[in-house]
Design a protein around this motif. Structure first.
Motif, PDB file in Angstrom:
ATOM      1  N   SER A 161       0.818  -1.202   0.000  1.00 20.19           N
ATOM      2  CA  SER A 161       0.000   0.000   0.000  1.00 20.19           C
ATOM      3  C   SER A 161       0.858   1.260   0.000  1.00 20.19           C
ATOM      4  CB  SER A 161      -0.921  -0.018   1.221  1.00 20.19           C
ATOM      5  OG  SER A 161      -1.630   1.200   1.350  1.00 20.19           O
ATOM      6  N   LEU A 162       1.885   1.278   0.846  1.00 22.08           N
ATOM      7  CA  LEU A 162       2.749   2.453   0.933  1.00 22.08           C
ATOM      8  C   LEU A 162       3.570   2.655  -0.339  1.00 22.08           C
ATOM      9  CD1 LEU A 162       3.919   2.219   4.627  1.00 22.08           C
ATOM     10  CD2 LEU A 162       2.724   4.137   3.584  1.00 22.08           C
ATOM     11  N   PHE A 163       4.022   1.577  -0.949  1.00 26.54           N
ATOM     12  CA  PHE A 163       4.781   1.711  -2.196  1.00 26.54           C
ATOM     13  C   PHE A 163       3.912   2.326  -3.297  1.00 26.54           C
ATOM     14  CE2 PHE A 163       6.036   0.012  -6.348  1.00 26.54           C
ATOM     15  CZ  PHE A 163       7.351   0.484  -6.417  1.00 26.54           C
ATOM     16  N   GLY A 164       2.680   1.821  -3.434  1.00 21.96           N
ATOM     17  CA  GLY A 164       1.790   2.370  -4.449  1.00 21.96           C
ATOM     18  C   GLY A 164       1.422   3.817  -4.172  1.00 21.96           C
ATOM     19  N   ALA A 165       1.220   4.143  -2.892  1.00 23.45           N
ATOM     20  CA  ALA A 165       0.897   5.532  -2.540  1.00 23.45           C
ATOM     21  C   ALA A 165       2.063   6.452  -2.854  1.00 23.45           C
ATOM     22  CB  ALA A 165       0.528   5.615  -1.062  1.00 23.45           C
ATOM     23  N   CYS A 166       3.288   5.968  -2.617  1.00 23.01           N
ATOM     24  CA  CYS A 166       4.481   6.764  -2.918  1.00 23.01           C
ATOM     25  C   CYS A 166       4.549   7.082  -4.409  1.00 23.01           C
ATOM     26  CB  CYS A 166       5.726   6.006  -2.475  1.00 23.01           C
ATOM     27  SG  CYS A 166       7.283   6.832  -2.853  1.00 23.01           S
ATOM     28  N   VAL A 167       4.343   6.079  -5.232  1.00 16.55           N
ATOM     29  CA  VAL A 167       4.394   6.277  -6.685  1.00 16.55           C
ATOM     30  C   VAL A 167       3.322   7.265  -7.142  1.00 16.55           C
ATOM     31  CG1 VAL A 167       4.078   5.137  -8.918  1.00 16.55           C
ATOM     32  CG2 VAL A 167       5.412   4.015  -7.117  1.00 16.55           C
ATOM     33  N   ALA A 222      -4.066  10.818 -10.556  1.00 15.93           N
ATOM     34  CA  ALA A 222      -3.116  10.536  -9.470  1.00 15.93           C
ATOM     35  C   ALA A 222      -3.833  10.372  -8.134  1.00 15.93           C
ATOM     36  CB  ALA A 222      -2.074  11.645  -9.391  1.00 15.93           C
ATOM     37  N   LEU A 223      -4.847  11.196  -7.884  1.00 15.52           N
ATOM     38  CA  LEU A 223      -5.603  11.063  -6.636  1.00 15.52           C
ATOM     39  C   LEU A 223      -6.335   9.725  -6.576  1.00 15.52           C
ATOM     40  CD1 LEU A 223      -7.140  14.634  -6.131  1.00 15.52           C
ATOM     41  CD2 LEU A 223      -5.302  13.561  -4.827  1.00 15.52           C
ATOM     42  N   VAL A 224      -6.920   9.314  -7.700  1.00 18.86           N
ATOM     43  CA  VAL A 224      -7.616   8.028  -7.752  1.00 18.86           C
ATOM     44  C   VAL A 224      -6.627   6.883  -7.524  1.00 18.86           C
ATOM     45  CG1 VAL A 224      -8.881   6.431  -9.243  1.00 18.86           C
ATOM     46  CG2 VAL A 224      -9.501   8.854  -9.203  1.00 18.86           C
ATOM     47  N   LEU A 225      -5.470   6.941  -8.175  1.00 19.55           N
ATOM     48  CA  LEU A 225      -4.452   5.907  -8.006  1.00 19.55           C
ATOM     49  C   LEU A 225      -3.956   5.873  -6.565  1.00 19.55           C
ATOM     50  CD1 LEU A 225      -2.546   3.765  -9.182  1.00 19.55           C
ATOM     51  CD2 LEU A 225      -0.959   5.622  -9.775  1.00 19.55           C
ATOM     52  N   TYR A 226      -3.770   7.040  -5.978  1.00 20.86           N
ATOM     53  CA  TYR A 226      -3.318   7.117  -4.587  1.00 20.86           C
ATOM     54  C   TYR A 226      -4.293   6.402  -3.653  1.00 20.86           C
ATOM     55  CZ  TYR A 226      -2.530   9.171   0.024  1.00 20.86           C
ATOM     56  OH  TYR A 226      -2.326   9.355   1.370  1.00 20.86           O
ATOM     57  N   LEU A 227      -5.579   6.691  -3.789  1.00 21.12           N
ATOM     58  CA  LEU A 227      -6.579   6.067  -2.926  1.00 21.12           C
ATOM     59  C   LEU A 227      -6.708   4.575  -3.215  1.00 21.12           C
ATOM     60  CD1 LEU A 227      -9.266   8.874  -2.956  1.00 21.12           C
ATOM     61  CD2 LEU A 227      -7.814   8.200  -1.044  1.00 21.12           C
ATOM     62  N   PHE A 228      -6.554   4.187  -4.484  1.00 21.04           N
ATOM     63  CA  PHE A 228      -6.610   2.773  -4.846  1.00 21.04           C
ATOM     64  C   PHE A 228      -5.499   1.997  -4.142  1.00 21.04           C
ATOM     65  CE2 PHE A 228      -5.415  -0.831  -7.548  1.00 21.04           C
ATOM     66  CZ  PHE A 228      -6.645  -1.460  -7.702  1.00 21.04           C
ATOM     67  N   CYS A 229      -4.339   2.627  -3.973  1.00 23.75           N
ATOM     68  CA  CYS A 229      -3.222   1.962  -3.305  1.00 23.75           C
ATOM     69  C   CYS A 229      -3.297   2.104  -1.786  1.00 23.75           C
ATOM     70  CB  CYS A 229      -1.897   2.554  -3.804  1.00 23.75           C
ATOM     71  SG  CYS A 229      -1.568   2.274  -5.559  1.00 23.75           S
ATOM     72  N   PHE A 230      -3.698   3.273  -1.303  1.00 21.83           N
ATOM     73  CA  PHE A 230      -3.627   3.557   0.126  1.00 21.83           C
ATOM     74  C   PHE A 230      -4.778   2.928   0.915  1.00 21.83           C
ATOM     75  CE2 PHE A 230      -3.687   5.893   4.055  1.00 21.83           C
ATOM     76  CZ  PHE A 230      -2.368   6.235   4.289  1.00 21.83           C
ATOM     77  N   ALA A 231      -5.995   3.050   0.396  1.00 22.99           N
ATOM     78  CA  ALA A 231      -7.175   2.644   1.169  1.00 22.99           C
ATOM     79  C   ALA A 231      -7.178   1.168   1.568  1.00 22.99           C
ATOM     80  CB  ALA A 231      -8.445   2.987   0.382  1.00 22.99           C
ATOM     81  N   PRO A 232      -6.832   0.216   0.674  1.00 21.55           N
ATOM     82  CA  PRO A 232      -6.898  -1.195   1.092  1.00 21.55           C
ATOM     83  C   PRO A 232      -5.898  -1.558   2.176  1.00 21.55           C
ATOM     84  CG  PRO A 232      -6.811  -0.989  -1.305  1.00 21.55           C
ATOM     85  CD  PRO A 232      -6.456   0.342  -0.742  1.00 21.55           C
TER      86      PRO A 232
END
Length: 562
Positions: free
Chosen positions: A307-313, A410-420
């Motif tokens: 999750s953190l790696f995807g949020a970073c990207v 980018a916001l959508v991708l961030y939430l897709f990675c962070f939320a789960p």
């Protein structure tokens, strides 16, 4: 399902609307957003005492009633001061609910479904934000629509009050209060008439007695005992660290200021920004369900790290997107004739910086920078003083851009990675790792650390954007990511203890190779505890990593492994 707080709109959505009726500087914008968080932090600290003294159910009822009062105060606010008072009142309810709600869910649910039901707590929060965003979008074009956005927050809290009037108290709190018959009646109601509730009540009583015994053995302040006891200190550090990573990762910056971020990217219409922020909240809600599916299958640590790696990207993409928008911002083609400070700006980025009182006027192929009225934001010169036509745009606080879609994506991708992962994992871990005698205080400290960092992030975001000049958004998002490494151990919860909230509270330094086999029923299944057989041989290794010796999570004492 109970949310951390009743359904409410994201503050950024509300502020975009209220700015048109109540003049808010960036400082007041931050203050009103942070007001709720500040009072929530304070009352999350004392929430543990209230839940123990008055019960989980009564605390949640009180939180909902306070929230109702605060929502009504905001809805009838006559100025920014009254609006701030309403936000502070709402924060009291949010703080009490954030402490009592996960505890009530965990203690009332069956151990088999406890992890999923605790995650429903996060789903309730994100779902409430999504619904509130839709309502705010519908009301964004209405006269005084912001009052309805704020005042309607009282409706779900009233529903919560009515619903909880028919719900029982936590069976564990009843047992701890000596009301065994009431606890058995509640468990029979929750588990069904055929469930062996007497055995569960007995297990809960044994756990509560052991907890009381351990507290009586504490010869000093509980906090000092936690800090001097290695496994309790490590569990507290883990919980607080995860809460810190969650907030410093920028999740509430994105949720609170999503409409403002979208406006900075070039989406000038308030209504459009509000609707898009509702969509962002919807993505957050949907992706939380992904975490529910994988939290037990993948394990806490892999899910958090991924999750953190995807949020970073995604945040790097967002920062680079702002860099591109800044680089391609339109220049000034016609210098204004007033000879004021705005005439010195040669580009849109400098003209629309939060530090200036200027706006960018687009009139066909002609662009210019003009002063704006401090109260109304209307142009004080140039073509944009007159009613705007289809080929005209008056930009305040943003620059028109064809790359706005990068910010949305980018916001959508961030939430897709962070939320789960990091959206839910800190709350799951906080409900699993603390020893019985330290649970109340440790949970309260970890929860309050979340609110404290939430406050720091939310009250500083717009000021940091201002301080970092017109290129602030890209700089801030590129700096937002921090390291997350082997300091996060895996959490394993041997769900054998019917009486303990945790069903075991073990922390390992790394995932073991056979974890998945154990979750699927494979691996060696030897009894671990001579007294109650609560641990299997594989799970015993995780307990030893935390406590250094074989340790029974039910009785809280060392034992000899079989």
């Amino acid at each position: 399902m109970v949310s951390r707080h009743p359904v409410k709109a994201c503050p950024c959505t509300l502020m975009c609307s209220t700015r048109s009726s109540i003049v808010l500087t960036d400082f007041w914008h931050e203050l009103i957003v942070a007001g709720t968080i500040a009072s929530a932090w304070v009352f999350s600290l004392i929430g543990g005492y209230w839940t123990d003294r008055y019960g989980r159910r009564k605390t949640i009822l009180a939180a909902a009633m306070v929230f109702t009062v605060g929502s009504l105060v905001m809805g009838f606010a006559t100025g920014k001061e009254m609006l701030l008072v309403g936000r502070l009142i709402v924060g009291v309810g949010v703080g009490l609910a954030s402490m009592s709600t996960p505890m009530y869910i965990a203690e009332s649910s069956s151990p088999k479904y406890r992890g999923v039901l605790v995650l429903m707590y996060t789903v309730g929060v994100t779902g409430g934000q999504f619904v509130a965003g839709i309502i705010s979008g519908v009301l964004s074009g209405a006269d005084q629509g912001w009052r309805w956005m704020l005042g309607l927050g009282a409706l779900p809290s009233v529903v919560l009050v009515v619903g909880f009037l028919f719900l029982p108290e936590s069976p564990r709190w009843l047992v701890a209060s000596g009301r065994l018959d009431d606890a058995e009646a509640v468990l029979r109601r929750l588990r069904g008439p055929d469930a062996k509730v007497s055995e569960e009540v007995k297990a809960i009583k044994e756990a509560c007695d052991e907890q009381l015994k351990q507290k009586q053995q504490v010869q000093q302040n509980v906090l000092m005992q936690i800090l001097r006891t290695e496994h309790a200190r490590r569990a507290l550090f883990l919980s607080c660290a995860l809460q810190a990573y969650q907030q410093l990762g920028g999740i509430n910056t994105v949720m609170y200021y999503s409409a403002s971020i979208l406006k900075m990217s070039g989406i000038g219409d308030d209504s459009t920004a509000i609707w898009l922020s509702a969509g962002v909240a919807g993505v957050n809600c949907v992706c939380t369900f992904i975490g529910m599916v994988f939290v037990d299958r993948l394990g806490r640590r892999p899910l958090a790290l991924g999750s953190l790696f995807g949020a970073c990207v995604s945040l790097v993409i967002l920062g680079l997107g702002f860099l591109l928008m800044d680089h391609t911002a339109p220049p000034v083609t016609d210098v204004n004739t007033l000879g004021d400070a705005c005439a010195a700006f040669m580009g849109c980025s400098a003209c629309t910086s939060p530090r200036t009182m200027c706006g960018f006027c687009v009139n066909g192929n002609s662009t210019s920078c003009w002063p704006r009225d401090e109260d109304t934001n209307l142009a004080l010169g140039g073509a944009c003083m007159s009613p705007l036509t289809a080929d005209m745009e008056w930009a305040v606080g943003y620059c028109p851009s064809t790359y706005s879609w990068i910010a949305v994506a980018a916001l959508v991708l961030y939430l897709f990675c962070f939320a789960p992962g990091m959206g839910a994992i800190p709350w799951v871990v906080n409900a699993e790792v603390h020893s019985l005698w330290a649970r109340d205080l440790s949970t309260s400290i970890a929860t309050s650390s979340n609110w404290l960092l939430n406050l720091v992030v939310s009250i500083s975001f717009l000021s940091l954007i201002d301080a970092l000049t017109a290129a602030g958004p890209k700089s801030l998002f590129l700096l937002r990511r921090g390291g997350f490494h082997r300091s996060h151990p895996a959490v394993v919860h041997p769900a054998r203890d019917q009486g303990s909230l945790l069903g075991g509270h073990a922390v390992a330094l790394r995932e073991t190779p056979n974890r998945r086999q154990r979750k699927l029923g494979g691996g060696k299944q030897n009894s671990g505890c001579q007294d109650c057989g609560c641990l299997t041989g594989g799970e015993l290794q995780f307990i030893e990593r935390l406590y250094r010796v074989p340790h029974c999570p039910v009785r809280g004492t060392a034992f000899n492994a079989l």
